[in-house]
Write an enzyme that holds these catalytic residues in place. Sequence first.
Site, short mmCIF file in Angstrom:
data_model
loop_
_atom_site.label_atom_id
_atom_site.label_comp_id
_atom_site.label_asym_id
_atom_site.label_seq_id
_atom_site.Cartn_x
_atom_site.Cartn_y
_atom_site.Cartn_z
N GLU A 1 39.14 7.55 -46.32
CA GLU A 1 40.60 7.68 -46.38
C GLU A 1 41.12 8.08 -47.76
O GLU A 1 42.10 7.51 -48.22
CB GLU A 1 41.22 6.35 -45.94
CG GLU A 1 40.95 5.15 -46.87
CD GLU A 1 39.70 4.35 -46.52
OE1 GLU A 1 38.81 4.92 -45.87
OE2 GLU A 1 39.62 3.17 -46.91
N HIS B 1 42.55 6.48 -37.47
CA HIS B 1 42.04 5.42 -38.35
C HIS B 1 42.28 5.78 -39.83
O HIS B 1 42.86 5.00 -40.58
CB HIS B 1 40.55 5.21 -38.08
CG HIS B 1 39.93 4.14 -38.92
ND1 HIS B 1 39.77 2.85 -38.48
CD2 HIS B 1 39.47 4.15 -40.19
CE1 HIS B 1 39.23 2.12 -39.43
NE2 HIS B 1 39.03 2.90 -40.49
N GLU B 2 41.84 6.97 -40.22
CA GLU B 2 41.95 7.33 -41.64
C GLU B 2 43.43 7.47 -42.05
O GLU B 2 43.81 7.09 -43.15
CB GLU B 2 41.19 8.62 -41.93
CG GLU B 2 39.70 8.60 -41.53
CD GLU B 2 38.94 7.38 -42.03
OE1 GLU B 2 39.32 6.80 -43.05
OE2 GLU B 2 37.95 6.98 -41.36
N HIS C 1 45.03 4.18 -42.79
CA HIS C 1 44.73 3.67 -44.13
C HIS C 1 45.80 4.05 -45.16
O HIS C 1 45.88 3.44 -46.22
CB HIS C 1 43.38 4.21 -44.60
CG HIS C 1 42.20 3.37 -44.19
ND1 HIS C 1 42.11 2.03 -44.47
CD2 HIS C 1 41.05 3.70 -43.55
CE1 HIS C 1 40.95 1.57 -44.00
NE2 HIS C 1 40.30 2.56 -43.44
N GLU D 1 40.22 -3.00 -43.43
CA GLU D 1 39.68 -2.42 -42.21
C GLU D 1 40.19 -3.07 -40.92
O GLU D 1 40.39 -2.39 -39.92
CB GLU D 1 38.15 -2.44 -42.23
CG GLU D 1 37.56 -1.56 -43.34
CD GLU D 1 37.98 -0.09 -43.25
OE1 GLU D 1 38.47 0.32 -42.19
OE2 GLU D 1 37.82 0.62 -44.26
N ASP E 1 28.21 -2.69 -50.07
CA ASP E 1 27.94 -1.85 -48.91
C ASP E 1 27.31 -2.65 -47.76
O ASP E 1 27.37 -2.25 -46.61
CB ASP E 1 27.02 -0.66 -49.28
CG ASP E 1 27.78 0.41 -50.08
OD1 ASP E 1 29.03 0.31 -50.17
OD2 ASP E 1 27.13 1.32 -50.62
N TYR F 1 36.08 -4.85 -39.41
CA TYR F 1 36.82 -3.88 -38.61
C TYR F 1 37.33 -4.51 -37.31
O TYR F 1 38.53 -4.69 -37.11
CB TYR F 1 35.93 -2.68 -38.26
CG TYR F 1 35.58 -1.80 -39.44
CD1 TYR F 1 36.21 -0.58 -39.61
CD2 TYR F 1 34.61 -2.18 -40.37
CE1 TYR F 1 35.88 0.26 -40.68
CE2 TYR F 1 34.29 -1.36 -41.44
CZ TYR F 1 34.93 -0.15 -41.59
OH TYR F 1 34.61 0.66 -42.65
ZN LIG Z 1 38.46 2.38 -42.41
#
Ligand SMILES: [Zn+2]
Length: 635
Positions: A281, A305-306, A309, A328, A383, A391
């Site tokens: 994003e 979704h993006e 953001h 998220e 990560d 999410y």
């Molecule tokens: Zn995302």
Amino acid sequence: MKRLAYCFFLLIVFAINVAAQDSHSYSNPSAVRVRHVDLDWNVLFDQKILKGTTTLTIERNSQTDPLILDTRDLKIEKVETSVNGLNYTSATFNVGTSDKILGAPLTIPLPTGATRVRIQYSTSPGASGLQWLTPAQTAGKKDPFMFTQSQAIHARSWIPLQDTPAVRVTYNARVHTPRNLLAVMSAENDARTPRDGDYSFRMRQPIPSYLIALAVGDLSFRSLGARTGVYAEPQVIDRAARELSDTEKMVVATERLYGPYRWGSYDLLVLPPSFPFGGMENPRLTFATPTILAGDKSLVSLVAHELAHSWSGNLVTNATWRDFWLNEGFTVYLERRIQEAVYGRARADMEASLGLRELQEEMATLEDRDEILHVDLTGRDPDDGFTNVPYEKGALFLLHLEQTFGRAQFDRFLRGYFNHFSFQSITTEQFLAYLKQNLLDKSPAQTARVPIDEWINKPGLPASAPKPTSPAFSRVEEQAQRWLRNEISATQIPVAKWTTQERLHFLKFVQTALEPPGSAGGPADATATQLSQTERTRLMGELDHAFNLTSSGNSEIAFQWLMMSIENKYEPAYSRLEEFLLSVGRRKFIRPLYQELAKTPEGRERALAIYRRARPTYHPIAVTSIDQDLKWPSE
Ligand SMILES: [Zn+2]
């Protein structure tokens, strides 16, 4: 009176901010804070490096503390400081010991009155945040391509800065490239700028470091609406523009729900296939995988979704990576609301139902500590926190609030939340305090029905968690069962009338039915589980023949089918599997395929043979994950 109380509240928030030390950054923003960054690079494709300067404008709460920055594998050549931003004098600096996850701190003692720090440096060819593609790895096959991916803590591998989402900066950049290529950034991009190898950018809104982004390649632009557009290689641009033609509609729908879009224009950049994520994003310029170009807009929830953001994540940002669910979970919730507004309730229901299934499947494999929204990532690579938990579990929590307090009240709450914290980075504690004050305390009877602490701090899902269902999926399941019971043939299943989501659900349902008993997600009754290999091959072949699954160009369908092909040893799909792994770099797809292959000795050998060829074309982020999974010998 009110004003005084407010000031006191601000003091508390400030105290919390100071206390919320980001365990993934060496920086010391409470003593010295970077406010603005000026970047100037040469993009050197032949050496696979960026070379240039970063000038930081700093604000000091202490005249004695040094400036501490995050770096990873940077070659620091010179550091200078300046009081007035005009005259610079050479300064001493120290690069500390490098940590495998965090990189190395760069400590710069500051003379009295210094307000600017200029660093001359170059990146390393293996920088974790940069990927350099050969012409062969692009659609055009003529020119090289490079792009960045800074989230979570990869910005430090190409810019020396305070690499924590708690620090927001504005930035200007000047980028020098080969003359025939175009550079774009997560900033103001002028689509009509002449191609001359000298490009300038400005990002006026303060953003966290992980949202600084750059891409350079043979790019063309197509407008999608008044504020929206798409960049892609010339060979891909028409297909991309067709697929993404609803983008403007999505911006309008989101504004109607959550207030104005505050970033000016919204463009997408469709990258070559090695991009490791679905999308990133980056503000004003979402980076996206080409695997969303299905030809029928069936996978554009990624754009929703993006785009979402731009409110949740970019406008209101997680202060540390353990608060990642604030980015998220909110974004998945918003994504489904946008999908509902643009494509209708049935589509949103199907996507939510698929999301719940993916969450449950993944949670079956996770340790308890990774099922917690407010996850503890101390000492780990952030990560590692990229599971479905922040999410989908995060989105379910918000859906639970929506269902409990009513949509009208919850929408009002969210609009207020985005306004209140706009252009700020906040912790889970700050969100909870705001939630209490602005929603929970107003309706104690409803509040009693939502186990807030369990949602935030406990593994698994609360018993009262919403369970999104889709009526369309129930009809799909009926067809699947009739086929599995041999009542109808595969050609009688009305797949042609189904959406991609219905097809996916059908395949997942059949997948579960074919799984051996006792495996995660396997059926409780053992009717379909005593199948011989001949019978499995026959069933898979019948589906393949009826729906052309092995040759599907839809990335989600192809992925699902290839997973089933490995599980059921369906050999006719093996060459397609190899081709898929050699041409797609999206980690969400390739990682599970390698993992599934590696479960048997023959499969593991096949996985290693394919990976040996594919590995040089994958992004460093995907390589790190798959190296671990396959125990690939480190170089
Ligand atoms: Zn995302």
